[in-house]
Scaffold this motif. Structure first.
Motif, PDB file in Angstrom:
ATOM      1  N   UNK A 109     -34.171  -1.795  13.038  1.00  0.00           N
ATOM      2  CA  UNK A 109     -33.134  -0.782  12.810  1.00  0.00           C
ATOM      3  C   UNK A 109     -31.756  -1.426  12.667  1.00  0.00           C
ATOM      4  N   UNK A 110     -31.492  -2.466  13.456  1.00  0.00           N
ATOM      5  CA  UNK A 110     -30.215  -3.182  13.347  1.00  0.00           C
ATOM      6  C   UNK A 110     -30.068  -3.776  11.948  1.00  0.00           C
ATOM      7  N   UNK A 111     -31.137  -4.382  11.456  1.00  0.00           N
ATOM      8  CA  UNK A 111     -31.102  -4.981  10.108  1.00  0.00           C
ATOM      9  C   UNK A 111     -30.834  -3.920   9.052  1.00  0.00           C
ATOM     10  N   UNK A 112     -31.483  -2.760   9.181  1.00  0.00           N
ATOM     11  CA  UNK A 112     -31.275  -1.684   8.216  1.00  0.00           C
ATOM     12  C   UNK A 112     -29.842  -1.164   8.284  1.00  0.00           C
ATOM     13  N   UNK A 113     -29.325  -1.018   9.510  1.00  0.00           N
ATOM     14  CA  UNK A 113     -27.958  -0.528   9.667  1.00  0.00           C
ATOM     15  C   UNK A 113     -26.946  -1.476   9.037  1.00  0.00           C
ATOM     16  N   UNK A 114     -27.161  -2.776   9.209  1.00  0.00           N
ATOM     17  CA  UNK A 114     -26.246  -3.752   8.614  1.00  0.00           C
ATOM     18  C   UNK A 114     -26.338  -3.725   7.085  1.00  0.00           C
ATOM     19  N   UNK A 115     -27.534  -3.558   6.588  1.00  0.00           N
ATOM     20  CA  UNK A 115     -27.715  -3.522   5.129  1.00  0.00           C
ATOM     21  C   UNK A 115     -26.955  -2.353   4.514  1.00  0.00           C
ATOM     22  N   UNK A 116     -26.986  -1.192   5.183  1.00  0.00           N
ATOM     23  CA  UNK A 116     -26.381   0.006   4.617  1.00  0.00           C
ATOM     24  C   UNK A 116     -24.972   0.268   5.154  1.00  0.00           C
ATOM     25  N   UNK A 117     -24.490  -0.603   6.048  1.00  0.00           N
ATOM     26  CA  UNK A 117     -23.129  -0.469   6.556  1.00  0.00           C
ATOM     27  C   UNK A 117     -22.901   0.744   7.424  1.00  0.00           C
ATOM     28  N   UNK A 118     -23.894   1.088   8.265  1.00  0.00           N
ATOM     29  CA  UNK A 118     -23.772   2.253   9.139  1.00  0.00           C
ATOM     30  C   UNK A 118     -24.024   1.826  10.590  1.00  0.00           C
ATOM     31  N   UNK A 119     -23.544   2.609  11.559  1.00  0.00           N
ATOM     32  CA  UNK A 119     -23.757   2.247  12.963  1.00  0.00           C
ATOM     33  C   UNK A 119     -25.181   2.531  13.407  1.00  0.00           C
ATOM     34  N   UNK A 120     -25.579   1.867  14.503  1.00  0.00           N
ATOM     35  CA  UNK A 120     -26.924   2.035  15.058  1.00  0.00           C
ATOM     36  C   UNK A 120     -26.833   2.106  16.571  1.00  0.00           C
ATOM     37  N   UNK A 121     -27.601   3.015  17.162  1.00  0.00           N
ATOM     38  CA  UNK A 121     -27.657   3.173  18.614  1.00  0.00           C
ATOM     39  C   UNK A 121     -29.079   2.952  19.094  1.00  0.00           C
ATOM     40  N   UNK A 122     -29.199   2.366  20.277  1.00  0.00           N
ATOM     41  CA  UNK A 122     -30.495   2.167  20.925  1.00  0.00           C
ATOM     42  C   UNK A 122     -30.684   3.240  21.989  1.00  0.00           C
ATOM     43  N   UNK A 123     -31.732   4.024  21.839  1.00  0.00           N
ATOM     44  CA  UNK A 123     -32.095   5.027  22.849  1.00  0.00           C
ATOM     45  C   UNK A 123     -33.116   4.372  23.775  1.00  0.00           C
ATOM     46  N   UNK A 124     -32.627   3.798  24.873  1.00  0.00           N
ATOM     47  CA  UNK A 124     -33.454   2.968  25.752  1.00  0.00           C
ATOM     48  C   UNK A 124     -34.039   3.814  26.889  1.00  0.00           C
ATOM     49  N   UNK A 125     -35.249   4.294  26.682  1.00  0.00           N
ATOM     50  CA  UNK A 125     -35.898   5.108  27.701  1.00  0.00           C
ATOM     51  C   UNK A 125     -36.586   4.273  28.772  1.00  0.00           C
ATOM     52  N   UNK A 126     -36.786   2.980  28.499  1.00  0.00           N
ATOM     53  CA  UNK A 126     -37.512   2.121  29.439  1.00  0.00           C
ATOM     54  C   UNK A 126     -36.784   0.788  29.615  1.00  0.00           C
TER      55      UNK A 126
END
Length: 400
Positions: A109-126
């Motif tokens: 997801x980080x790689x995709x976010x960087x490619x498209x220039x958008x922010x990314x959040x991690x929903x860390x349930x564990x």
């Protein structure tokens, strides 16, 4: 906040997952457009519109057959199949940001976010590294676990991800404290717990118990580290000391279910004192809880359970069940704060049995039942966590 197009990445088939549904429904209700990226082992339609969002499923490779197609769809961050799926979903939806659920697909997801220039959040349930260590306790690990569920590798992936995402959602304060101690930025983090809607506590009945009759409920996965073995032993102690006054229902399945069924049978408790109900649909599981008198959380006080919170704590509170919990740090803190239950020593069946007996006293049970329901109505509810979720998205989305 202006309307956003949000891609939520979930690493299994959808539906269903309780947190995915709650988060995505909250985002949709706030006016955002949500796309849920999901695996597709069941070969469901690639696109499906649900109330919580539009599901964008992995295309099935039917010529490969179900087994090979499933293996090739394993949620690994290095999977080109997942990379392509997430990129296509982002492109098709015109996404403004990505939220990725848990660690396995976070680098993707980080790689995709960087490619498209958008922010990314991690929903860390564990706490994934600790979860991998707990999974080894049963000593039933496949060869793939060394690579896909290796604790040391998982630690490195976690550090990589937390340093690079624009925001991290945790489910309890202790999880945030752990990450900050390891160098994470506390200004890029918030707690969004897996709490129930306020109405569930408002609609549940005040608990009372008839003398000589008490039903204890466990809801969740059946694994060694979750303390089901000690629960069985505690029920054996209670039967020896109180006859048939106590019984238990165990709702759920898991990798160690057969071990616990055999253990209960060997102790002469199966069906007479302990009933294993298996996996139930979510609504049916909650209905089964309403018929119980006490909820139990027997989890071992491992690194995992000292840094995360089980959904069942809030489910029990909302149902008006006094909560009997091992002394894991987050559960013990909330139970002491709200006065909704009794704490016992982790791994100690005698201590658990004593705690259950204490909570079953009519005056104690009634007081703790009311305290738990009140705490959900006033603080530990999804309305409160939804407000935190939406404020956080507004904060990190505005940074780009």
């Amino acid at each position: 906040m202006s309307q956003l197009s949000i891609v939520y990445v979930w690493d299994a088939d959808y539906p269903w997952d309780v947190r995915t549904e709650k988060v995505c429904l909250a985002l949709t209700a706030a006016g955002h457009r949500v796309t849920i990226v999901a695996r597709n082992r069941k070969w469901q339609p690639e696109r499906e519109q649900l109330a919580e969002g539009r599901v964008h499923r992995m295309p099935a490779w039917k010529l490969a057959g179900p087994a090979l197609d499933g293996a090739l769809g394993f949620p690994a961050f290095f999977s080109p199949r997942w990379s392509r799926l997430i990129w296509n979903a982002v492109r098709e939806s015109g996404a403004d940001l990505i939220i990725v659920r848990d660690l396995p697909l976070c680098p993707t997801a980080i790689k995709a976010a960087r490619k498209f220039g958008i922010p990314v959040a991690l929903d860390m349930a564990e706490n994934y590294p600790a979860l991998m260590r707990d999974r080894k306790l049963g000593s039933r690990n496949a060869t793939i676990d060394f690579f896909a569920r290796n604790p040391r590798l998982t630690e490195r992936v976690e550090r990589y991800c937390v340093d690079r995402v624009d925001w991290t959602f945790t489910v309890v304060e202790e999880s945030s404290v752990r990450l900050v101690a390891e160098g994470a930025n506390p200004q890029k983090m918030s707690v969004v717990s897996n709490t129930p809607p306020r109405a569930r506590a408002a609609n549940s009945a005040q608990k009372s118990v008839a003398p000589g009759s008490c039903t204890v409920a466990y809801l969740g996965l059946l694994e060694v580290a979750r303390g089901i073995g000690e629960l069985i032993d505690a029920l054996g102690i209670l039967r020896a000391e109180h006859g048939g006054a106590f019984r238990a229902i165990v709702i759920g399945g898991g990798r160690d279910a057969d071990l616990f069924t055999a253990r209960a049978r060997a102790a002469g408790l199966l069906d007479t004192t302990i009933a294993f109900l298996g996996l139930l649909p979510h609504d049916d599981a909650l209905a089964a809880l309403s018929a119980a008198d006490i909820g139990v959380i027997p989890h071992h006080a491992t690194e995992l359970w000292n840094s995360t919170i089980p959904n069942k704590l809030f489910d029990y509170m909302a149902a008006g069940l006094p909560v009997i919990s091992s002394d894991t740090i987050p559960c013990a803190r909330i139970i002491r704060e709200t006065q909704c239950g009794v704490i016992f020593h982790s791994g100690d069946a005698r201590s658990m049995a004593d705690a259950i007996a204490r909570a079953s006293a009519p005056s104690e049970l009634s007081r703790m039942s009311a305290a738990g329901r009140s705490a959900v109505r006033e603080r530990y509810n999804w309305e409160h966590d939804t407000a935190t979720l939406l404020r956080s998205i507004q904060t990190f989305a505005a940074r780009k």
